[in-house]
Design a protein around this motif. Structure first.
Motif, PDB file in Angstrom:
ATOM      1  N   TRP A   1       6.253  15.156  10.445  1.00  0.00           N
ATOM      2  CA  TRP A   1       5.868  14.525  11.710  1.00  0.00           C
ATOM      3  C   TRP A   1       4.633  13.649  11.545  1.00  0.00           C
ATOM      4  O   TRP A   1       4.530  12.598  12.173  1.00  0.00           O
ATOM      5  N   ARG A   2       3.685  14.061  10.704  1.00  0.00           N
ATOM      6  CA  ARG A   2       2.479  13.248  10.544  1.00  0.00           C
ATOM      7  C   ARG A   2       2.812  11.888   9.938  1.00  0.00           C
ATOM      8  O   ARG A   2       2.165  10.904  10.240  1.00  0.00           O
ATOM      9  N   SER A   3       3.836  11.825   9.080  1.00  0.00           N
ATOM     10  CA  SER A   3       4.231  10.532   8.516  1.00  0.00           C
ATOM     11  C   SER A   3       4.850   9.647   9.590  1.00  0.00           C
ATOM     12  O   SER A   3       4.636   8.425   9.611  1.00  0.00           O
TER      13      SER A   3
ATOM     14  N   ASP B   1       0.845  -1.192   0.000  1.00  0.00           N
ATOM     15  CA  ASP B   1       0.000   0.000   0.000  1.00  0.00           C
ATOM     16  C   ASP B   1       0.879   1.240   0.000  1.00  0.00           C
ATOM     17  O   ASP B   1       2.063   1.177   0.363  1.00  0.00           O
ATOM     18  N   VAL B   2       0.300   2.375  -0.378  1.00  0.00           N
ATOM     19  CA  VAL B   2       1.023   3.646  -0.364  1.00  0.00           C
ATOM     20  C   VAL B   2       0.152   4.702   0.300  1.00  0.00           C
ATOM     21  O   VAL B   2      -1.043   4.816  -0.002  1.00  0.00           O
ATOM     22  N   LEU B   3       0.745   5.457   1.223  1.00  0.00           N
ATOM     23  CA  LEU B   3       0.103   6.620   1.826  1.00  0.00           C
ATOM     24  C   LEU B   3       0.689   7.862   1.173  1.00  0.00           C
ATOM     25  O   LEU B   3       1.907   8.067   1.201  1.00  0.00           O
ATOM     26  N   LEU B   4      -0.184   8.687   0.570  1.00  0.00           N
ATOM     27  CA  LEU B   4       0.267   9.844  -0.194  1.00  0.00           C
ATOM     28  C   LEU B   4      -0.797  10.929  -0.138  1.00  0.00           C
ATOM     29  O   LEU B   4      -1.903  10.720   0.357  1.00  0.00           O
ATOM     30  N   TYR B   5      -0.466  12.099  -0.658  1.00  0.00           N
ATOM     31  CA  TYR B   5      -1.444  13.168  -0.753  1.00  0.00           C
ATOM     32  C   TYR B   5      -2.452  12.844  -1.855  1.00  0.00           C
ATOM     33  O   TYR B   5      -2.092  12.332  -2.920  1.00  0.00           O
ATOM     34  N   HIS B   6      -3.709  13.204  -1.610  1.00  0.00           N
ATOM     35  CA  HIS B   6      -4.781  12.863  -2.535  1.00  0.00           C
ATOM     36  C   HIS B   6      -4.524  13.410  -3.933  1.00  0.00           C
ATOM     37  O   HIS B   6      -4.791  12.710  -4.933  1.00  0.00           O
ATOM     38  N   GLU B   7      -4.011  14.632  -4.031  1.00  0.00           N
ATOM     39  CA  GLU B   7      -3.852  15.244  -5.348  1.00  0.00           C
ATOM     40  C   GLU B   7      -2.770  14.578  -6.186  1.00  0.00           C
ATOM     41  O   GLU B   7      -2.671  14.823  -7.388  1.00  0.00           O
ATOM     42  N   THR B   8      -1.933  13.725  -5.581  1.00  0.00           N
ATOM     43  CA  THR B   8      -0.859  13.059  -6.335  1.00  0.00           C
ATOM     44  C   THR B   8      -1.186  11.605  -6.673  1.00  0.00           C
ATOM     45  O   THR B   8      -0.372  10.920  -7.273  1.00  0.00           O
TER      46      THR B   8
END
Length: 355
Positions: free
Chosen positions: A104-106, A43-50
């Motif tokens: 920090w959120r990551s 899985d990948v956690l990323l910004y929605h716009e990307t």
């Protein structure tokens, strides 16, 4: 650094919270993980716009997204979205988390997953008890100054043992993406051996002047080539393309500026005979798709951001004059640093690749 074989993971999370090009350059990490553990879900956690950079990638099981618009919906709604995301991450029961990000959120998301292996970089600006607490192991960044971003990313996998490394960047799109583009090209009777030109970047200091780009396009038109101009949806980018077209003959050139999604743009570039562009996401896409490429580069850090494994020519403005330190540039400046590059250099490089 301790490196030992890792028990077969069932689920792996890769975290990167940056821009579109950064997301594309994470794909060697994803490819390496799938190559060594094909049974694992990545899985990948990323910004929605990307997300469109990775949404068609067959190696990825799920995309988990952070929408930066949440904060505009009020504190209560924002916190609700953040909590739901954290619950989704915890529910996946990851065995390994690869935190390529420096926010920090990551780090907090990495810790919240509860994964038994949580890797992050030992960034100098993040040295402290909390950053260490969020990760089970930190990988030094010494030497990163001499490495491309792809190589930097891959170095975070070193604690996982002696993995077979894939350094290939992957840009994926669907058949429907090409069908849409093919229809647009057919409407304008564009031949199969077209050239794609991306003259714009979200940052104009990375762009060549309209006059020089128009001169290059005109020279290629005179040689009988058909060119397709593209840009992002931003109004300023589309105005730049219109300005360029106004300085070119009307025959054998069309504009799809602002009309394509990123995946549709990838399909267009993949079917092009040649790509000409400035330092931008499409440049990295062209390199990933192995489309012959003339890349006009500067003043970004060439070591970090040159098109990876590009087939073609990288023309660096620093070879034709003095560039400022990338860290000192005002990104809102109207300065066109690429203007140092002569038109004839680009024309000659293009014709050499077309010959």
């Amino acid at each position: 650094m301790n490196s030992a074989p890792v028990p077969l993971p069932k689920r792996i999370l890769v975290i990167k919270l940056r821009h579109h090009g950064d997301m594309l350059l994470t794909t060697p990490v994803i490819n390496t993980l799938k190559q060594n553990w094909p049974q694992a879900e990545v899985d990948v956690l990323l910004y929605h716009e990307t997300r469109e950079m990775l949404s068609a990638n067959p190696a990825i099981a799920r995309l988990m997204t952070i929408d930066r618009q949440w904060k505009k919906q009020g504190a209560a709604v924002h916190l609700k979205h953040e909590w739901q995301l954290m619950q989704q991450l915890r529910a996946r029961q990851y065995d390994v988390v690869i935190n390529l990000a420096d926010q920090w959120r990551s780090a907090l998301a990495t810790r919240w997953t509860g994964a038994r292996i949580r890797l992050g970089f030992d960034f100098p600006k993040r040295r402290g008890a909390l950053w260490r607490f969020c990760h089970t192991q930190l990988v030094p960044v010494t030497g990163h100054g001499k490495l491309h971003t792809v190589e930097q990313n891959l170095s975070l996998l070193e604690p996982l043992g002696n993995l077979q490394t894939s350094s290939q960047v992957t840009m994926s799109y669907n058949a429907s993406d090409w069908e849409h583009v093919e229809g647009l090209l057919g409407q304008q009777a564009v031949p199969n051996d077209f050239i794609v030109v991306q003259p714009t970047s979200r940052w104009f200091f990375k762009c060549w002047t309209e006059a020089k780009m128009a001169a290059t396009i005109s020279a290629l038109q005179a040689s009988g080539y058909t060119l397709v101009l593209t840009s992002g949806p931003d109004k300023r980018e589309q105005e730049m393309v219109a300005n360029i077209l106004a300085q070119c003959p009307e025959e054998r050139v069309i504009s799809l500026a602002g009309q394509l999604t990123l995946r549709q743009l990838a399909a267009l570039i993949d079917h092009a005979r040649l790509f000409i562009g400035v330092d931008s996401v499409p440049m990295h896409m062209a390199a990933a798709l192995s489309t012959p490429c003339v890349a006009l580069f500067g003043p970004s850090k060439l070591t970090f951001w040159r098109p990876w494994q590009v087939q073609g020519k990288v023309i660096w403005a620093g070879d034709y004059g003095t560039l400022p330190d990338p860290d000192d540039i005002d990104t809102k400046t109207d300065e066109r640093y690429l203007d140092l590059i002569p038109v004839e250099v680009v024309i000659n490089a293009t014709k050499e690749l077309l010959s």
